[in-house]
Write an enzyme that holds these catalytic residues in place. Structure first.
Site, PDB file in Angstrom:
ATOM      1  N   HIS A  18       9.920 -69.272  29.206  1.00 25.93           N
ATOM      2  CA  HIS A  18      10.356 -69.703  30.637  1.00 25.93           C
ATOM      3  C   HIS A  18      10.879 -68.315  31.213  1.00 25.93           C
ATOM      4  O   HIS A  18      10.482 -68.142  32.174  1.00 25.93           O
ATOM      5  CB  HIS A  18      11.342 -70.737  30.509  1.00 25.93           C
ATOM      6  CG  HIS A  18      11.857 -70.912  32.164  1.00 25.93           C
ATOM      7  ND1 HIS A  18      11.428 -71.751  32.785  1.00 25.93           N
ATOM      8  CD2 HIS A  18      12.918 -70.328  32.742  1.00 25.93           C
ATOM      9  CE1 HIS A  18      11.865 -72.061  33.875  1.00 25.93           C
ATOM     10  NE2 HIS A  18      13.171 -71.151  33.999  1.00 25.93           N
ATOM     11  N   GLU A  19      11.858 -67.671  30.489  1.00 22.81           N
ATOM     12  CA  GLU A  19      12.365 -66.556  30.902  1.00 22.81           C
ATOM     13  C   GLU A  19      11.337 -65.235  31.088  1.00 22.81           C
ATOM     14  O   GLU A  19      11.518 -64.508  31.828  1.00 22.81           O
ATOM     15  CB  GLU A  19      13.650 -66.105  30.031  1.00 22.81           C
ATOM     16  CG  GLU A  19      14.752 -67.086  30.397  1.00 22.81           C
ATOM     17  CD  GLU A  19      15.049 -67.356  31.586  1.00 22.81           C
ATOM     18  OE1 GLU A  19      15.021 -66.523  32.522  1.00 22.81           O
ATOM     19  OE2 GLU A  19      15.555 -68.547  31.926  1.00 22.81           O
ATOM     20  N   HIS A  22       9.379 -65.414  34.121  1.00 21.17           N
ATOM     21  CA  HIS A  22      10.156 -64.773  35.392  1.00 21.17           C
ATOM     22  C   HIS A  22       9.949 -63.005  35.362  1.00 21.17           C
ATOM     23  O   HIS A  22       9.839 -62.407  36.209  1.00 21.17           O
ATOM     24  CB  HIS A  22      11.646 -65.137  35.478  1.00 21.17           C
ATOM     25  CG  HIS A  22      11.772 -66.534  35.858  1.00 21.17           C
ATOM     26  ND1 HIS A  22      11.448 -67.176  37.014  1.00 21.17           N
ATOM     27  CD2 HIS A  22      12.844 -67.409  35.203  1.00 21.17           C
ATOM     28  CE1 HIS A  22      11.799 -68.240  36.836  1.00 21.17           C
ATOM     29  NE2 HIS A  22      12.627 -68.670  36.106  1.00 21.17           N
TER      30      HIS A  22
END
Length: 445
Positions: A18-19, A22
């Protein structure tokens, strides 16, 4: 230990991806990233590579990517062009969407990987109906094939069970079944009269039907149990208790539960011969009540299992097609659940926290590697959809802010953004408390 390892591995994979979503898009958009952290709190491990500090922190409930931002402190003149808040709204939108999108892409890849190892499905055929359950009172019968729930076609057992659980908030769910004899019937569940049973659904996730069948033949006798001391053995077939026939395993189990410490006369068959012995169930306290237990496990009906279970080997293209379909279906279902929860049509007890996730992680890895992979995919979908909800502090809330900024040509005032973030923090804190409360109630209540 297996549960802990499975849980920590799941968190590391899902939060990291997920990170990384980003991080990767931020760097692609020319934004300077100061820290990439898995976990919250003071890092216990960190290493700097280029402009970015890579860190592990002790609170394993998420992670974050810290970018250069004038709203979070003084930024040097040379770093201003690389600050997140100085970018075009479309770049900001791309960065916040990248995390949830990474989770959804990961889910597709995980499902596809699992499906290439073979797909096992259960036909939507009722194996057994639990006595005194919602299903029993609605006249479900063993051998019923579930065809539709509220007019919606179901394709397998998981699909049917999910549709049934979601239909419990409707006025009068209608289930079309095909009886074993071949005729079709419409079954209705009376929601008003089933309120007490429906309140227990978040704990059982079942209205009282199961796809498998178990018989009264013994698979295993636990050492030093009441059954072991009475002389029962593997492959013995239970026939009667106190001369009353045992129709099925549920009849036997209920009778034993209701007879703690009571001496019973048990008739069983061994190698074609009938024998009778005395057996006294041990007493065990459950939820403040004494329950009887003898310590035997039943055999699964293998012939029935072959009838309802089917396995096939899809091609890589078919596996990806199935994976996309599964991911979309669960994502849609998750959105529907949040909608029902907001309108009061779904119980808040369905919200689960870290304990439930850890428990399922441990159980799935013990079932099979494929089951664990599919568990990771399902949690990844939930994480992706949850983060896209339009709640300030989540990616979806930021997405709303930057979309408004794009439309009106300037960002919302800092006051409006800060108030929104406070409101979002309150919602998320409330959800976290609810999740922990449900977990403790479910496992220790």
């Amino acid at each position: 230990m297996i549960t802990v390892v499975a849980f920590v591995t799941a968190l590391l994979i899902l939060v990291s991806l997920h990170e990384l979503g980003h991080f990767w898009v931020a760097r692609l958009c020319g934004i300077k990233v100061l820290r990439f952290s898995i976990g919250f709190g003071k890092p216990f491990w960190s290493r700097k590579k280029g402009d970015t500090e890579w860190a592990l922190a002790p609170i394993p409930l998420g992670g974050y990517v810290k970018m250069v931002d004038t709203r979070e402190g003084e930024v040097s003149e040379e770093d201003l062009p690389y600050a997140f808040d100085q970018q075009h709204p479309l770049k900001k939108i791309a960065v916040v969407v990248a995390g949830p999108l990474a989770n959804l892409i990961l889910a597709v890849l995980l499902y596809a990987f699992s499906f290439t190892m073979g797909v096992t499905e259960l036909k939507p055929i009722v194996g057994m109906v639990l006595p005194d359950s919602i299903a029993a009172r609605a006249n479900f019968q063993a051998g019923d094939t579930i065809e539709t729930v509220n007019g919606k076609m179901v394709k397998d057992w998981a699909d049917a069970n999910t549709a049934l659980l979601f239909s419990m908030n409707d006025q009068s769910p209608v289930i079309q079944v095909k009886r074993a004899a071949g005729d079709t019937e419409q079954l209705r569940i009376n929601i008003q009269s089933e309120k007490e049973a429906i309140d227990l659904l978040p704990k059982t996730n079942n209205i009282g039907i199961v796809p498998f069948r178990i018989n009264t033949e013994i698979q295993r006798v636990l050492p030093d149990s009441a059954a072991d001391r009475a002389g029962l053995q593997k492959d013995d077939v239970l026939i009667a208790v106190d001369q009353k026939p045992i129709a099925d395993w549920f009849t036997w189990a209920n009778l034993i539960r209701q007879s703690p410490g009571k001496e019973l006369s048990l008739t069983f068959q061994r190698a074609g011969q009938e024998k009778t012995i005395s057996i006294r169930p041990e007493s065990r306290k459950e939820n403040g009540q004494l329950m009887g237990i003898v310590g035997i496990e039943p055999k699964m009906d293998q012939a029935w299992d072959k009838k309802v279970r089917y396995t096939y080997q899809p091609t890589i293209v078919q596996a990806f097609d199935l994976a996309v379909s599964k991911t979309w279906g669960f994502a849609k279902l998750t959105v529907e659940f949040f909608g029902k929860m907001l309108t009061g049509k779904a119980s808040l007890e369905y919200v689960s926290g870290p304990l439930a996730i850890a428990d399922i992680a441990g159980k799935s890895i013990q079932i099979s590697f494929s089951a664990y992979i599919e568990f990771l995919a399902l949690v990844s979908i939930s994480l992706g959809v949850l983060n896209l909800l339009p709640i300030p502090v989540l990616d979806g809330g930021h997405l709303v802010y930057y979309t408004i900024e794009w439309i009106r040509g300037k960002p919302l005032s800092l006051y409006v953004q800060e108030m929104g973030l406070r409101f979002g923090l309150m919602i998320m804190f409330g959800l976290m408390l609810l999740a922990f409360f449900n977990d403790f109630s479910r496992y220790f209540g």
